[in-house]
Design a protein around this motif. Structure first.
Motif, PDB file in Angstrom:
ATOM      1  N   UNK A  32       1.252   4.426  -2.684  1.00  0.00           N
ATOM      2  CA  UNK A  32       1.161   5.843  -2.295  1.00  0.00           C
ATOM      3  C   UNK A  32       2.373   6.608  -2.827  1.00  0.00           C
ATOM      4  N   UNK A  33       3.533   6.044  -2.635  1.00  0.00           N
ATOM      5  CA  UNK A  33       4.760   6.768  -2.980  1.00  0.00           C
ATOM      6  C   UNK A  33       5.055   6.733  -4.483  1.00  0.00           C
ATOM      7  N   UNK A  34       4.802   5.614  -5.105  1.00  0.00           N
ATOM      8  CA  UNK A  34       5.209   5.489  -6.513  1.00  0.00           C
ATOM      9  C   UNK A  34       4.126   5.949  -7.479  1.00  0.00           C
ATOM     10  N   UNK A  35       2.875   5.738  -7.108  1.00  0.00           N
ATOM     11  CA  UNK A  35       1.803   6.073  -8.053  1.00  0.00           C
ATOM     12  C   UNK A  35       1.048   7.321  -7.653  1.00  0.00           C
ATOM     13  N   UNK A  36       1.405   7.893  -6.527  1.00  0.00           N
ATOM     14  CA  UNK A  36       0.766   9.147  -6.120  1.00  0.00           C
ATOM     15  C   UNK A  36      -0.666   8.965  -5.657  1.00  0.00           C
ATOM     16  N   UNK A  37      -1.036   7.738  -5.285  1.00  0.00           N
ATOM     17  CA  UNK A  37      -2.403   7.526  -4.799  1.00  0.00           C
ATOM     18  C   UNK A  37      -2.512   8.004  -3.359  1.00  0.00           C
ATOM     19  N   UNK A  53      -5.339   1.667  -0.458  1.00  0.00           N
ATOM     20  CA  UNK A  53      -5.910   0.558   0.322  1.00  0.00           C
ATOM     21  C   UNK A  53      -7.088  -0.071  -0.425  1.00  0.00           C
ATOM     22  N   UNK A  64      -3.693   7.358   0.463  1.00  0.00           N
ATOM     23  CA  UNK A  64      -3.619   6.105   1.216  1.00  0.00           C
ATOM     24  C   UNK A  64      -4.949   5.346   1.107  1.00  0.00           C
ATOM     25  N   UNK A  73       0.849  -1.197   0.000  1.00  0.00           N
ATOM     26  CA  UNK A  73       0.000   0.000   0.000  1.00  0.00           C
ATOM     27  C   UNK A  73       0.885   1.247   0.000  1.00  0.00           C
ATOM     28  N   UNK A  74       1.903   1.211   0.847  1.00  0.00           N
ATOM     29  CA  UNK A  74       2.813   2.361   0.911  1.00  0.00           C
ATOM     30  C   UNK A  74       3.494   2.581  -0.433  1.00  0.00           C
ATOM     31  N   UNK A  75       3.844   1.504  -1.084  1.00  0.00           N
ATOM     32  CA  UNK A  75       4.491   1.612  -2.397  1.00  0.00           C
ATOM     33  C   UNK A  75       3.566   2.307  -3.404  1.00  0.00           C
TER      34      UNK A  75
END
Lengths: 620, 446
Positions: free
Chosen positions: A562-567, A573, A569, A558-560
């Motif tokens: 957020x950080x890589x795709x700009x989604x 999820x 949280x 999930x964190x990935x």
């Protein structure tokens, strides 16, 4: 090739021309297709007869009508509606499948799926090909069995299309009556209706030609009615179970694509050593035949995509394929513990021997480098002579959840993977020893490199597994068991069990496989669980085990996102949850490849799910 | 300028508390304010805005998910993305600014440490201590495992002292060149012998410690490391060194001796607390002076955060971190022990092209990229129906400030208006104007 955009225009044009308010004066409005249609008992010839020979892409739907007719009673719909996936789909798209179908029914005014199935009950074909001019030729053929229902479904469809498009005034489009057929044209599009047959194209000449043939078919026995320019699709018998079947004339695609850089790059990719080794020789050759067929089968508990290449030419690449009609036996039977397992075909010996013919010159230094480096680990021997010819191309792969030492479970645990190579029984002992010492040397050299950078090193150990000696390497226990690094996922190990050599990323997996192989070796042949398969390659993925593995990595994944795709949280999820439910909805994914004959290749990708009336737990 | 450069700046008397003043404070004391934050600061007034910067209301960060989820991947790039996510969420602007400042001051690179967990531990140490007692921060960083690896403290043993940490403590961290000599370095290094790392924890190896008498900075005894640091911090040059660093960061004018002395006094009086020292500096006439405004070339990280937040774009943090690296500021990987030189050094041919490309891409982002970069310029430009000139002026005001939009003689606004009139569509005009404004030299200055 560049005119798929013509298809939507063609469909709208069809709707536009045949809109009910523009029905021409003449025959009474009560006249329907039913009155003009041939008897249902008379099976009309395949619509493929009508496809011009020069068309390159042909899409047909042998069992499309059947699938549509099942409607909400189809196993897939039932399974989806009873799964936790459906609420998630509804949340993402604002409506569940049931709601969507209800909306479609309301919009249509009756059962929309049934109406669609009636339109293509006796055939659906969409084809595309060059016309000699700038634009490609598109052709749509539909044949319903019941002319009355086809007529009403068609009229309703056209009414809706007319409403949606909001045409302000009636269109002048009727051209003429041609025998029993009515013909219209609108802009560049031409349309015809002959009893239950609908013909639409962006080429008026083509529509005329089709009508000639179709009208001849109505008056002649089917065997005599084949189009004079019978097409390539006719040569490849349709699979009656396919909901959709796409046939591609690859010879023409190659000709038409000459000079297209992307196409050339794609073809070249199939000749990359990395592609050959990772994906196998078969996948690289899929587009090399004369014809490619893609069949989509939709059953109540399975969806399968079957690709087949026909008319493969002889060449260096085909030498890497297994012999036609050969089969494979995995070294081990698949286990319920396997997250993924299967057999792949990689003839490393032929890849190395034929490298100068198989690959471009720029790759040859890489091969030379690998061979000379390998010699360092094999007492100076040339592995292309001393090792590779004695290793079977059939490699068994196993992926499972590993067990970690207490205090060394990584914060992001990854599945363990192992490969089982089958060695020539005559040389297994010698080669097994060489492979184990090469493994030890490799770990030692890697340790020196890590030490030079001030990092901890893998420690080599020997362990006895039953009567088998296993070599393993692992890092010292981490100082803080609550924050264990990714590298602790690596506990490489290897062992020789009889004529099998097991190499894996983790000790626990290699240990388990060693015990299982030893048990198989001791069992009578009849008791062996490993089944001979008619496929050269077969990979099975147990989706619920994959879901469990992903669940353990939920936070990092999930964190990935957020950080890589700009989604956000929340979005990340939700997407993860959807992916997990999709995996849990499925029971298995299977990939297989075989070579049915010397000129053919077949691949199948299938997704299975439990029947709606059977509990998930039972199916799994 | 008055005799005391740190005299308070009184809004309405010394100048207006308007959007330009609020923008100046928020850009310098934070990283990148949004338009709504600037407007809120104008309404709230200087005192309340300053108070909110110094004592921010605790609130959830955008990435309050456990950092272990990032550390588990073992990638410093992922950790840089995580840090960038926190900067983009801007929940504690002054804390974020100081966090970055100390990362450059106590520069430690993962290129040598090669351990994202250790780098994160140091980063947390800097974040938590960023606005507190500077002396405590130095004591903590001296025992930090990543620092001990980076400056070879782990190899500092009795009989074989390694001088790297002692040298940088005196030269870069606490005093500055000219306030010590080579003998001080050698003797100070002996005080830190035996300071080592076990696992990822500080470890004191008594048998490796030099118990002998050491003489440095005018003192003589068998000092151990902590006492040695106290002696360094007691030097008058230390407060001035820290004051100079703060002035360079927040005022960005050639350092004025009087201002430096004055701020050093404030620091000492504030018990070395950085936040209370900044309360004085950030409300001073020096800080709000016309010369201080737009006198500093924005570092890549702050330029990226500022541009993304001012246009209210959404950007994947990893992408933002990669962009900063391409412009010369890779988080967790400062180039040398001196950190980043900053100032004019931020701009060279390669980094300028990287800045230009990034900003042009940002202005034209429509959300079609796989990481969903999206920038809605219509909202900033005043809607779909405004005239080209108004649209250009609105964008210039939002992106560069009222001052740039006020004086029509200035080149950026004039160019933007010409571009707006020449564009073939409104959407194209907005993208062209925003690109021109964002890539202007004015936007690179803070």
């Amino acid at each position: 090739m560049n005119n798929f955009l013509a298809l939507p225009s063609l469909l709208i044009g069809l709707a536009c021309v045949l809109a009910p308010r523009s029905v021409p004066p003449g025959p009474p409005t009560g006249e329907s297709l039913a009155e003009a249609s041939p008897s249902r008992a008379q099976t009309p010839p395949s619509l493929l007869n009508l496809v011009p020979a020069e068309h390159v892409f042909v899409l047909e739907g042998p069992a499309l009508s059947q699938a549509l007719r099942k409607g909400r009673g189809h196993g897939l719909v039932l399974a989806l509606e009873s799964s936790p996936l459906m609420p998630l789909i509804a949340r993402r798209h604002g409506a569940s499948l049931g709601q969507f179908l209800e909306f479609a029914d309301g919009f249509w005014g009756s059962n929309a799926l049934t109406a669609l199935s009636e339109l293509c009950d006796l055939g659906f074909v969409l084809s595309l090909g060059p016309s000699g001019g700038k634009k490609n030729q598109a052709l749509l053929l539909l044949r319903g069995s019941d002319a009355g229902s086809v007529d009403s479904a068609l009229q309703r469809m056209l009414e809706l299309a007319s409403q949606l498009a909001g045409w302000p005034k009636p269109l002048q489009r009727l051209v003429r009556q041609r025998g029993d057929a009515q013909l219209w044209s609108f802009d560049e599009f031409a349309f015809a209706r002959l009893a239950g047959l609908l013909v639409a194209s962006n080429s008026p000449e083509l529509v005329e030609r089709i009508l000639d043939v179709a009208q001849r078919q109505d008056t002649q026995p089917a065997s005599d009615a084949r189009a004079p320019d019978s097409n390539f699709a006719l040569r490849y018998a349709a699979n009656p179970e396919s909901a959709l079947r796409l046939l591609i004339d690859m010879q023409r695609v190659h000709t038409l694509s000459e000079g297209v850089d992307k196409w050339a790059e794609l073809r070249q990719m199939g000749r990359e050593p990395a592609v050959q080794i990772l994906l196998g020789p078969a996948l690289g050759l899929i587009g090399s035949g004369q014809v490619l067929t893609l069949d989509l089968k939709l059953q109540d508990n399975q969806l399968a995509l079957h690709a087949a290449a026909h008319g493969l030419p002889e060449g260096p690449q085909t030498l890497l394929l297994p012999a036609a009609g050969s089969a494979s036996t995995p070294a081990l039977a698949a286990s319920n513990l396997d997250l993924a397992s299967g057999v792949v075909y990689r003839d490393f010996s032929k890849i190395v021997d034929g490298r100068s013919e198989l690959f471009s010159a720029e790759h040859l230094p890489e091969f030379a480098n690998v061979l000379s480096t390998s010699a360092l680990f094999f007492a100076g021997d040339d592995v292309s002579r001393s090792l590779l010819p004695y290793v079977s191309p059939h490699v068994t792969l196993v992926v499972r959840e590993p067990r970690f030492r207490a205090g060394a479970t990584p914060s992001l645990p990854l599945p363990a993977a192992a490969a089982i190579f089958q060695l020539d029984p005559e040389k297994a002992e010698l080669l097994g020893g060489q492979l184990q010492s090469a493994f030890q040397s490799l770990v030692g050299i890697a340790g020196v490199e890590r030490a030079q950078q001030g990092h901890d090193m893998l420690m080599l150990e020997l362990a006895l597994v039953g009567n088998v000696q296993m070599t393993l390497a692992r890092f010292p226990l981490p100082a803080d068991p609550s924050a264990v690094d990714l590298r602790y996922n690596l506990e490489p190990a290897c062992a020789r069990v009889g004529s099998n050599f097991v190499l894996g990323t983790h000790r626990s997996l290699v240990e388990a496989l060693t015990l299982e192989l030893a048990k198989e070796a001791g069992a009578p042949v009849a008791a062996s669980g490993a089944q001979r398969s008619s496929n050269d390659e077969l990979l099975q993925l147990r989706t619920h085990l994959l879901a469990d593995a992903l669940e353990r990595a939920r936070g990092p994944l999930v964190m990935q996102a957020v950080l890589e795709q700009g989604k956000s949280e929340e979005q990340a999820r939700a997407d993860f949850e959807f992916g997990m439910e999709l995996l849990r909805f499925l029971s298995a994914i299977e990939w297989s490849a075989r070579r049915p004959n010397s000129e053919g290749l077949e691949f199948t990708l299938s997704l299975a799910w439990p029947r709606a009336d059977v509990g998930k737990g039972v199916m799994r | 300028m008055s005799a005391d450069p740190l005299m308070p700046w009184i809004p309405g008397v010394d100048g207006p508390w308007d959007r330009d003043a609020a923008r100046h404070l928020l850009v310098r004391a934070g990283i990148g304010p949004s338009r709504s934050e600037i407007a809120a600061a104008v309404d709230r007034g200087l005192a309340a805005t300053l108070e909110a910067l110094i004592h921010p209301t605790p609130s959830a960060h955008a990435t309050d998910m456990p950092v272990e989820h990032v550390l588990a991947r073992g990638s410093i790039d992922a950790l840089a993305g995580w840090w960038m996510a926190r900067l983009l969420s801007a929940q504690d602007p002054l804390g974020d600014r100081l966090w970055l400042l100390w990362h450059g001051h106590f520069a430690t690179s993962n290129d040598k440490v090669n351990d994202p967990r250790a780098m994160h531990a140091q980063s947390e140490l800097l974040r938590q201590g960023a606005r507190g007692d500077f002396r405590q921060l130095v004591h903590s960083i001296a025992r930090d495992p990543a620092m001990l690896i980076w400056l070879d403290g782990v190899h500092n043993r009795v009989g074989e002292p390694n001088e790297n940490f002692a040298r940088e403590l005196l030269e870069l961290f606490a005093l500055g060149i000219g306030h010590y000599d080579e003998n001080d370095i050698r003797e100070l290094a002996r005080c830190f012998t035996g300071w080592s790392v076990k696992g990822r924890q500080f470890e004191f190896l008594a048998e490796e410690h030099d118990q002998g008498t050491k003489a440095f900075l005018g003192r003589r005894s068998s000092f151990e490391g902590a006492k040695a640091i106290d002696i360094v911090l007691e030097q008058p040059a230390c407060a001035r060194h820290v004051a100079r660093r703060l002035l360079r960061e927040f005022v960005a004018l050639p350092v004025d001796g009087a201002a430096c002395e004055s701020l050093a006094s404030v620091l000492v009086q504030a018990q070395w607390r950085i936040d209370e020292t900044l309360r004085v500096l950030l409300s001073s006439r020096l800080f709000f002076s016309p010369q201080a405004r737009k006198s500093r070339i924005a570092a890549p990280v702050e330029m990226i955060v500022r541009s993304v937040r001012i246009v209210e774009a959404s950007m994947a943090p990893d992408r933002a971190a990669r962009a900063a690296a391409s412009m010369g500021q890779a988080l967790f990987r400062p180039p040398t022990v001196k950190g980043w030189d900053g100032g004019r050094a931020w701009i060279d041919t390669a980094s300028w092209i990287a800045r230009h490309n990034f900003l042009a891409e940002l202005a034209g982002a429509d959300g079609s990229s796989k990481d969903q970069l999206r920038c809605d310029l219509a909202a900033i430009a005043g809607g779909e129906d405004v005239a080209p000139e108004t649209m250009a002026k609105n964008l210039v005001t939002a992106l560069l400030g009222d001052n740039e939009a006020r004086s029509d003689a200035r080149g950026v606004l004039r160019s933007c208006m010409e571009v707006a009139q020449a564009a073939t569509s409104k959407a194209r005009a907005r993208v062209d104007v925003a690109t021109l404004a964002l890539t202007s030299p004015e936007f690179q200055l803070t």
